[in-house]
Design a protein around this motif. Structure first.
Motif, mmCIF file in Angstrom:
data_model
loop_
_atom_site.group_PDB
_atom_site.id
_atom_site.type_symbol
_atom_site.label_atom_id
_atom_site.label_comp_id
_atom_site.label_asym_id
_atom_site.label_seq_id
_atom_site.Cartn_x
_atom_site.Cartn_y
_atom_site.Cartn_z
ATOM 1 N N ASN A 1 0.627 -1.221 0.017
ATOM 2 C CA ASN A 1 0.186 -0.242 -0.187
ATOM 3 C C ASN A 1 0.828 1.278 0.045
ATOM 4 N N HIS B 1 -9.889 6.594 12.322
ATOM 5 C CA HIS B 1 -9.647 6.243 10.755
ATOM 6 C C HIS B 1 -8.337 6.861 10.253
ATOM 7 N N MET C 1 -6.934 7.467 3.201
ATOM 8 C CA MET C 1 -6.560 6.474 2.366
ATOM 9 C C MET C 1 -6.276 6.873 0.945
ATOM 10 N N ARG D 1 -11.010 9.310 1.208
ATOM 11 C CA ARG D 1 -11.520 7.995 1.833
ATOM 12 C C ARG D 1 -11.157 7.830 3.102
ATOM 13 N N SER E 1 -12.396 5.016 4.940
ATOM 14 C CA SER E 1 -12.868 3.796 5.258
ATOM 15 C C SER E 1 -13.429 3.109 4.042
ATOM 16 N N ASN E 2 -13.557 1.465 4.056
ATOM 17 C CA ASN E 2 -14.069 0.859 2.860
ATOM 18 C C ASN E 2 -15.428 0.560 3.120
ATOM 19 N N ARG F 1 -1.592 10.670 2.739
ATOM 20 C CA ARG F 1 -1.990 9.275 3.121
ATOM 21 C C ARG F 1 -1.487 8.767 4.532
ATOM 22 N N ASN G 1 -11.867 -2.637 8.416
ATOM 23 C CA ASN G 1 -12.424 -1.863 7.782
ATOM 24 C C ASN G 1 -11.639 -0.669 7.041
ATOM 25 N N GLY G 2 -11.031 -0.867 5.973
ATOM 26 C CA GLY G 2 -10.269 0.108 5.484
ATOM 27 C C GLY G 2 -8.885 0.067 6.129
ATOM 28 N N TRP G 3 -8.165 1.095 6.627
ATOM 29 C CA TRP G 3 -7.243 1.000 7.403
ATOM 30 C C TRP G 3 -7.560 1.155 9.047
#
Length: 420
Positions: A150, A288, A291, A323, A325-326, A366, A383-385
């Motif tokens: 990433n 959070h 991202m 962004r 989260s996913n 990021r 959820n995401g990072w």
């Protein structure tokens, strides 16, 4: 009466002296001469494992150099991968007395390996020892490769940035693979790897990275045994910079967002969070990370399963979107929202004005933390990072090695080698 002895000539005296010297020489032996000399120290003796001439050697066998009657002064490992490619980067660790050297990492599959060791005895006399052998090939279809990482090499990131490595095949021997992945930082830190499924490993420090430093990731995966019969086939190295510390805090009750940079408050924005009429329209609370960054970005609740025929369906294009989260959460432009700073009316995102969303888009990196508080929906760790949702102690305990890694020191917890 005085007795007189006859006087001899000088020539006669010289002849007599010569005769005495010759007689002494005749009585001397080579053994007598050597007996007066200091004994010579024995040469150092070295054993190298794997032994010379071996073939089909396991790639995860450690290279061990042992010295007797001396100490090791140098070890080099040359791995010939092809006619045009040779790897001489193998490092190793000495014991305290430098009588043993053990390789730090595993060996490339299908390589011809030459180990050259030099040891010296107590008098400083050096002797060279060589072992040549070849390693087992990696079988097609059982070659572990890195699918993605990433972090972009050379990029500058926020203090919360994790290192996420995705593999193309499942990893069963997670402790060995963890031990093959070294993270080094210029400033002291402790961290660990966690696994999310069998194909994704994530490194995170116990606390946020200290700002303004370089971090190096050495993925020494060539030859590591990832699963039964599955071998890593590549090494990879990347470096990135940790930039300034920027942490944003968003409070659901006050509808405000505060941005601190290097410990100083620099901005405060009015925002609007999720309306929370449904679970999916509730902004998640927790730490959070930023991202991805977008402009002219399409926002729609069809990503939440809402069809175009549904009366609640919407589709908007926003000027700026970041962004976090996913599950569809962004900090984004919402020029239609006239209740910023007053009420929570979004579908789960953090709504902002055009100038505020532009500032945040342009001034963020990021991996910058964004802390949301006050809602009744918790951000999931996967959820995401959302990796900072685990405490430092839990993060270390969830690693396969079960040990924290001091990133200011070389090496890793555990060993990538096969245990005989």
């Amino acid at each position: 009466m005085t007795t007189r002895f006859p006087r001899r000539s000088t020539a006669a005296l010289c002849a007599a002296a010569a005769a005495v010297l010759m007689a002494a020489a005749a009585c001397s032996t080579d053994e007598g001469d050597l007996a007066n000399e200091e004994p010579t120290a024995a040469a150092a003796d070295v054993t190298i494992t794997p032994e010379d001439g071996g073939s089909e050697v396991r790639t995860d066998s450690p290279i061990v150099v042992d010295a007797d009657k001396g100490k090791i002064t140098d070890v080099t490992v040359e791995q010939k991968l092809s006619e045009d490619e040779t790897d001489e980067s193998m490092t190793g660790t000495y014991n305290d007395g430098k009588t043993e050297w053990v390789s730090d990492w595993t060996m490339h599959p299908g390589s011809d390996v030459t180990v050259t060791a030099v040891a010296e005895n107590s008098e400083g006399e050096s002797t060279e020892f060589i072992s040549e052998f070849s390693t087992v090939e990696a079988v097609e279809g059982q070659r572990l490769e890195i699918k993605s990482i990433n972090v972009e090499p050379g990029s500058t990131v926020g203090v919360g940035m994790p290192v996420v490595v995705d593999f193309d095949m499942p990893v069963k021997n997670k402790a060995q693979v963890e031990a093959a992945m070294e993270v080094r930082s210029e400033k002291p830190a402790e961290g660990a790897w966690n696994w999310f499924g069998d194909k994704q490993a994530v490194f995170r420090p116990a606390e946020y990275w200290e700002p303004h430093q370089k971090v190096t990731v050495n993925l020494n995966l060539a030859g590591v045994s990832a699963s039964e019969g599955v071998l890593g086939v590549e090494n990879r190295r990347l470096e990135f910079e940790v930039g300034r510390s920027q942490i944003s805090s968003i409070d659901e009750d006050s509808h405000q967002m505060v941005v601190e940079r290097d410990g100083e408050k620099i901005k405060e924005f009015p925002v609007s969070l999720g309306m929370a009429t449904q679970h999916k329209y509730t902004t998640t609370s927790g730490t959070h990370l930023t991202m991805a960054f977008h402009t002219d970005y399409r926002m729609s609740n069809d990503t939440l399963g809402v069809s175009k025929d549904d009366p609640s369906y919407y589709e908007e294009y926003v000027a700026y979107a970041v962004r976090i989260s996913n599950s569809g959460e962004f900090l984004h432009t919402a020029d239609w929202n006239y209740q910023l700073g007053e009420a929570n009316t979004s579908h789960g995102c953090i709504n902002m004005s055009v100038p505020d969303s532009r500032w945040f888009y342009e001034e963020s990196l990021r991996g910058d933390p964004v802390d949301v508080t006050g809602t009744d929906r918790e951000l999931e760790v996967n959820n995401g990072w959302g990796y900072w949702q685990r405490s430092a102690d839990e993060w270390v305990s969830q690693s396969a090695t079960g040990e924290a890694d001091d990133t200011s020191e070389a090496g890793t917890p555990g060993s990538p080698h096969h245990e005989a």
